[in-house]
Design an enzyme around this catalytic site. Structure first.
Site, PDB file in Angstrom:
ATOM      1  N   SER A 153       9.880   9.163  -5.053  1.00 14.43           N
ATOM      2  CA  SER A 153       9.293   8.966  -3.733  1.00 14.43           C
ATOM      3  C   SER A 153       8.215   7.883  -3.765  1.00 14.43           C
ATOM      4  CB  SER A 153       8.749  10.297  -3.220  1.00 14.43           C
ATOM      5  OG  SER A 153       8.847  10.341  -1.816  1.00 14.43           O
ATOM      6  N   LYS A 205      -2.795  17.964  21.775  1.00 14.88           N
ATOM      7  CA  LYS A 205      -3.793  17.841  20.712  1.00 14.88           C
ATOM      8  C   LYS A 205      -3.583  18.864  19.595  1.00 14.88           C
ATOM      9  CE  LYS A 205      -7.470  16.171  18.808  1.00 14.88           C
ATOM     10  NZ  LYS A 205      -7.442  14.819  18.216  1.00 14.88           N
TER      11      LYS A 205
END
Length: 326
Positions: A153, A205
Site C-alpha cells: 500500500s 457534520k
C-alpha cells in the site's frame, strides 16, 4: 593498710550492660559504614548507567553514519513500520534522511529499505514527490527501493518513485488500494439504554459518528472520497513504474491484492530480486553502507507509546480511522 580506703565493688550486671551497649554502638557504626559503602556503590552505578545512556543517545556517536563518510558509499534510508505523522517512518523523518543522503558528495547511490504495511496517503505522497524531485536534482545518483518483509500500500506508493525496485522472493508486495475503518455502536447503545446527543451546525457534520445510523447518501459520498484517493494512488504508481507494470494482462494489480516478491516480479511490480547488501555491492558498486535514517531516542518511543499517541489511536479505533493506504 588503712580501713578508710576500700577497692570499689563493681556490679557484674552493670558491667555486662556496658559491654552490651558498647557492642551495640560498634554494630551501629559498622552498619552506618556499610550503608555508606552501599550508597556510594549505587550512586556510582546510577552515574555509570546515565553516562552509558547519554553515549547511546548521542547523535555525535553514530558510528555507523561516520564510519564511511570519508569514502564513496551507498546511502541507506529505512522505511520501517507505519507511515504516519509522529512515527519513525513519518514523511519529515524520511525526507530529512533522503536530503542528507543526496547532499553528501560521497554518496554513489541511495537504497530505500522498506518494511512497512503502509499508512497515511498524505505522508506517502509527500515522500513520493520528494524522491522524484531529488532524482531530478541529482541525476547522477539513483534510488533503489528494496522491500524486505513487506512493501504494501503506502509503502509501495513510496517504492514506485525509485529508479528500480528490488524484493526478496518471499516478500509481500502490492496492496494498491485505500481503506477507512470504523465501528458501529447503534444497536449496542439501544440495548444498553444509552441515548446519543450530538449538536452540529452542519447537515452532515457528524456523518462519521459511529453512534449514529449510516445514511445511504453519506456512505456514497465517503466511498467517493476513498475512490478519489485510490485513483491518485494508481496514477502515481503508473507514473513511477511506467510500462513495466503488466496492467493490461493483470487488471487486478490495483484491486488491493498482495503478492509474493516472485509473483510481483512477473507482474512488473518489482524489477529484480535481491537485498540491500546485494544492491549496494553489485548494482551501485559501493559495498560500504552508511545509514542516514533519522533515529528516534528511547524517550521518544516511550512518550509515543504512553503519551498522546496512545490516546489518539484509542479515539481513532474506537470511533473513526481516516483514509489509509494499508
Amino acid at each position: 593498710m588503712s580501713d578508710e580506703w576500700k577497692e570499689p565493688v563493681v556490679d557484674k550486671s552493670e558491667q555486662k550492660s556496658w559491654k552490651l551497649l558498647e557492642r551495640a554502638v560498634l554494630a551501629g557504626v559498622q552498619e552506618q559504614r556499610r550503608a555508606r559503602r552501599w550508597g556510594i556503590f549505587f550512586k556510582l552505578l546510577t552515574f555509570l548507567y546515565l553516562f552509558i545512556a547519554l553515549l547511546l543517545l548521542s547523535p555525535a556517536l553514530d558510528l555507523q553514519k561516520t564510519a564511511a563518510r570519508g569514502e564513496v558509499h551507498t546511502a541507506l534510508v529505512e522505511v520501517r513500520g507505519m507511515i504516519a505523522d509522529e512515527e519513525a517512518a513519518s514523511a519529515d523523518n524520511i525526507v530529512t534522511a533522503l536530503r542528507a543522503a543526496f547532499e553528501d558528495s560521497k554518496t554513489k547511490g541511495v537504497v530505500l529499505r522498506i518494511n512497512s504495511p503502509g499508512g497515511s496517503p498524505v505522508q506517502s505522497g509527500y515522500i513520493y514527490d520528494e524522491i522524484r524531485r531529488l532524482r531530478d536534482e541529482h541525476k547522477d545518483i539513483k534510488v533503489y527501493a528494496v522491500i524486505s518483509d513487506l512493501g504494501a500500500s503506502g509503502a509501495y506508493y513510496i517504492a514506485s518513485a525509485a529508479d528500480e525496485i528490488y524484493a526478496d522472493k518471499a516478500s509481500l508486495v502490492g496492496s494498491i488500494g485505500v481503506t477507512a475503518a470504523s465501528f458501529g455502536f447503534v444497536d449496542a447503545m439501544g440495548k444498553l439504554g444509552v441515548e446519543r446527543r450530538v449538536y452540529t451546525s452542519g447537515e452532515h457534520k457528524a456523518f462519521l459518528d459511529p453512534f449514529q445510523p449510516q445514511k445511504p447518501e453519506e456512505t456514497e459520498f465517503w466511498q467517493g472520497v476513498l475512490k478519489t484517493t485510490h485513483q491518485q494512488f494508481i496514477e502515481s504508481v503508473k507514473r513511477g513504474r511506467g510500462d513495466r507494470l503488466k496492467v493490461s494482462e493483470h487488471p487486478e494489480l490495483f484491486s488491493g491484492l498482495v503478492w509474493s516478491g516472485e509473483q510481483a516480479l512477473e507482474l512488473g511490480l518489482v524489477d529484480k530480486l535481491g537485498n540491500a547488501s546485494f544492491v549496494a555491492r553489485e548494482v551501485i558498486g559501493a559495498k560500504d553502507i552508511v545509514d542516514y535514517t533519522v533515529q528516534e531516542s528511547p524517550f521518544d518511543r516511550f512518550s509515543k507509546k504512553f503519551g498522546t499517541a496512545v490516546a489518539e489511536r484509542l479515539v481513532l479505533w474506537m470511533g473513526f480511522q481516516g483514509p489509509s493506504l494499508r
